[in-house]
Design an enzyme around this catalytic site. Structure first.
Site, PDB file in Angstrom:
ATOM      1  NE  ARG A 147     -85.601 -49.704 -97.480  1.00 40.28           N
ATOM      2  CZ  ARG A 147     -84.996 -49.635 -98.665  1.00 40.28           C
ATOM      3  NH1 ARG A 147     -85.671 -49.979 -99.736  1.00 40.28           N
ATOM      4  NH2 ARG A 147     -83.747 -49.241 -98.761  1.00 40.28           N
ATOM      5  NE  ARG A 172    -119.367 -47.578 -97.273  1.00 38.95           N
ATOM      6  CZ  ARG A 172    -118.181 -47.289 -97.810  1.00 38.95           C
ATOM      7  NH1 ARG A 172    -117.707 -48.013 -98.805  1.00 38.95           N
ATOM      8  NH2 ARG A 172    -117.461 -46.296 -97.313  1.00 38.95           N
ATOM      9  CB  SER A 231    -118.787 -54.303 -84.265  1.00 36.41           C
ATOM     10  OG  SER A 231    -119.864 -54.359 -85.162  1.00 36.41           O
ATOM     11  CG  HIS A 264     -71.086 -31.207 -70.243  1.00 38.77           C
ATOM     12  ND1 HIS A 264     -72.325 -30.704 -69.928  1.00 38.77           N
ATOM     13  CD2 HIS A 264     -70.491 -31.503 -69.065  1.00 38.77           C
ATOM     14  CE1 HIS A 264     -72.471 -30.681 -68.614  1.00 38.77           C
ATOM     15  NE2 HIS A 264     -71.364 -31.170 -68.066  1.00 38.77           N
ATOM     16  CD  GLN A 318    -120.241 -49.982 -79.364  1.00 37.11           C
ATOM     17  OE1 GLN A 318    -119.582 -49.466 -80.263  1.00 37.11           O
ATOM     18  NE2 GLN A 318    -121.563 -49.931 -79.316  1.00 37.11           N
ATOM     19  CB  SER A 360     -70.536 -41.772 -99.637  1.00 40.61           C
ATOM     20  OG  SER A 360     -70.720 -40.635-100.469  1.00 40.61           O
ATOM     21  NE  ARG A 395     -82.290 -49.532 -92.287  1.00 37.47           N
ATOM     22  CZ  ARG A 395     -82.031 -50.690 -92.892  1.00 37.47           C
ATOM     23  NH1 ARG A 395     -82.382 -51.832 -92.315  1.00 37.47           N
ATOM     24  NH2 ARG A 395     -81.416 -50.718 -94.044  1.00 37.47           N
TER      25      ARG A 395
END
Length: 479
Positions: A11, A78, A105, A152, A234, A282, A296
């Site tokens: 999105r 796996r 790995s 404030h 590692q 709205s 957002r």
């Protein structure tokens, strides 16, 4: 349609940031790391053919068919790394026997993550510079527009719209500095072996310590890093993740503060974020102009700030040379941190490109409060005209309380100046009242502070991003 997708990529986030953390980029980077290892091993004397190198180099990108092969191999074995070792070998058969030679790995997974951290920061930094540039233009435009200051969230002395924006810019400059530091500090895990001792490579080079060190240095060089971490287990220390996501989290706090300020000012109708011609604020209240972009940004900024806690917790529980309880966590936190920061930058750029200022509303609010602030100037003017300071102070106190009652108890306008004009005691300074109430005389050095700040701090910080700023494109947001 039938499975969950993160809104961060589906999105909001940019194509380049989404691509950076895609499977195609990840597994392609693994192949590049295997190629770099093979090149360095060949240069240092291991029996690796030119044809093997050529086949590896020709097949760094995975097509859909190879992704399916790798998925089937992972389901069977796996183990994601070994699944891709096998898949790479099917398209580079001459190299099948030497791919991943001597490595663990984490040679590909950790080194790839460090590459992604660096590339992610490289994507974010120019975008942050653009936001700073946009807000600087805004600050310069409104450098001398007086506005009511708030402490404030109560009326305080005047400042200017531009000076207030410099407070936002200064925090963004610190974020720019912090992200630059994080990027410049990044090292490479390099070629360290299963527990960081390089034992497998020492065996490959028959006990030649110098060649092992040269291998580490050469692979680091081929990968474009200035240095490799001198010691690792590692994995590279997960504290590095915290060193990168910490500045990203701090940037989230900056965005939240800026966008909260804009939301407060929108309520006062002094400043608003962009609002499209056909945008709906709205579904019920057609007149609304909700600050949706800033909301957002605040929402996602909180998410970004919270991610950091994951990195320090993960760093704290890495047992001895490593444990695997970091893996699933990091697969989520690192991409999400960068995707979220990317979204915040595009949102903030969009906001800064279209902020609307309403000088008349700002002026009206100043006129409601300025008479009270001007009382000290009135007292001093009266004293200069021969008045008694204590007598003047008492008269101003009484008139101010009367005017305050009109505002608070009756909902009327501030009529303090009219009361002063009606009191013959103040007749010696009646002609000065307009000058004493000029808002521009209450803003101190705000315009000059804007000028000096831009010249001494903003322009030098943006200089390395001059080319990026030449090619600025407007930020268009997804819904």
């Amino acid at each position: 349609m039938d499975s969950y997708q993160t809104p961060l990529s589906s999105r909001y986030a940019s194509k380049e940031m989404s691509k950076l953390f895609s499977n195609a980029t990840r597994f392609g980077t693994w192949r590049q790391l295997w190629l770099s290892l093979a090149i360095a091993e060949k240069e240092l004397g291991l029996a690796i053919s030119d044809k093997a190198i050529e086949q590896m180099r020709a097949n760094l990108e995975l097509d859909e068919a190879q992704m399916k092969v790798a998925a089937e191999e992972e389901k069977k074995r796996r183990h994601d790394v070994m699944a891709h070792v096998h898949t790479f070998g099917t398209v580079a058969p001459e190299a099948a026997g030497i791919i991943h030679l001597g490595a663990t790995s984490c040679y590909v997974t950790d080194n790839a993550d460090l590459i992604f951290l660096r590339q992610g920061l490289s994507l974010l930094l120019p975008k942050l510079a653009i936001v700073i540039s946009r807000l600087t233009t805004f600050a310069e435009r409104y450098r001398d527009l007086p506005t009511l200051g708030f402490t404030h969230f109560q009326p305080a002395q005047l400042t200017t719209v531009g000076k207030r924006a410099t407070l936002w810019i200064q925090e963004l400059l610190w974020d720019l500095r912090n992200l630059e530091r994080a990027k410049n500090d990044l090292g490479f895990r390099g070629v360290k072996g299963t527990t960081g001792t390089q034992a497998s490579f020492l065996a490959l080079f028959e006990g030649d310590h110098d060649k092992v060190e040269q291998l580490d240095e050469r692979v680091t060089e081929l990968s474009g890093f200035p240095y490799a971490y001198p010691v690792t287990g590692q994995t590279y220390s997960r504290k590095i993740d915290a060193d990168v996501l910490g500045p990203l989290s701090s940037f989230g706090a900056t965005v939240h503060k800026i966008c909260t300020d804009i939301r407060l000012l929108a309520n006062l109708k002094e400043i608003e974020e962009p609002f499209e011609k056909d945008q709906i604020g709205s579904s019920a209240m057609a007149y609304k102009r909700n600050p949706m972009r800033c909301e957002r940004a605040c929402s996602l900024a909180r998410h970004l700030m919270s991610i950091y806690q994951n990195t320090v917790m993960t760093s704290s529980v890495q047992w001895l040379e490593r444990t695997l309880d970091d893996s699933a966590n990091r697969r989520v936190t690192i991409p999400e941190a960068f995707l979220t920061a990317d979204i915040l930058l595009s949102t903030l750029q969009n906001i800064s490109e279209g902020m609307v200022v309403y000088p008349k509303v700002i002026g009206r609010r100043i006129s409601q409060e300025l008479p009270f602030m001007a009382t000290e100037n009135v007292i001093m003017a009266m004293v200069k005209a021969g008045g008694d300071r204590q007598v003047c102070h008492e008269k101003i106190r009484v008139l101010s309380h009367q005017a305050g009652a009109v505002v608070k108890e009756q909902g009327g306008e501030n009529d303090l100046i009219e009361r002063i004009k009606a009191d013959s005691y103040f007749e010696p300074i009646w002609s000065q009242l307009e000058a004493l109430l000029d808002p521009s005389t209450f803003i101190g050095r705000a315009p000059q502070q804007v000028d000096k700040f831009v010249r001494d701090w903003v322009q030098p910080a943006l200089k390395p991003y001059a080319e990026d700023l030449k090619h600025i494109q407007s930020a268009e947001l997804s819904v």
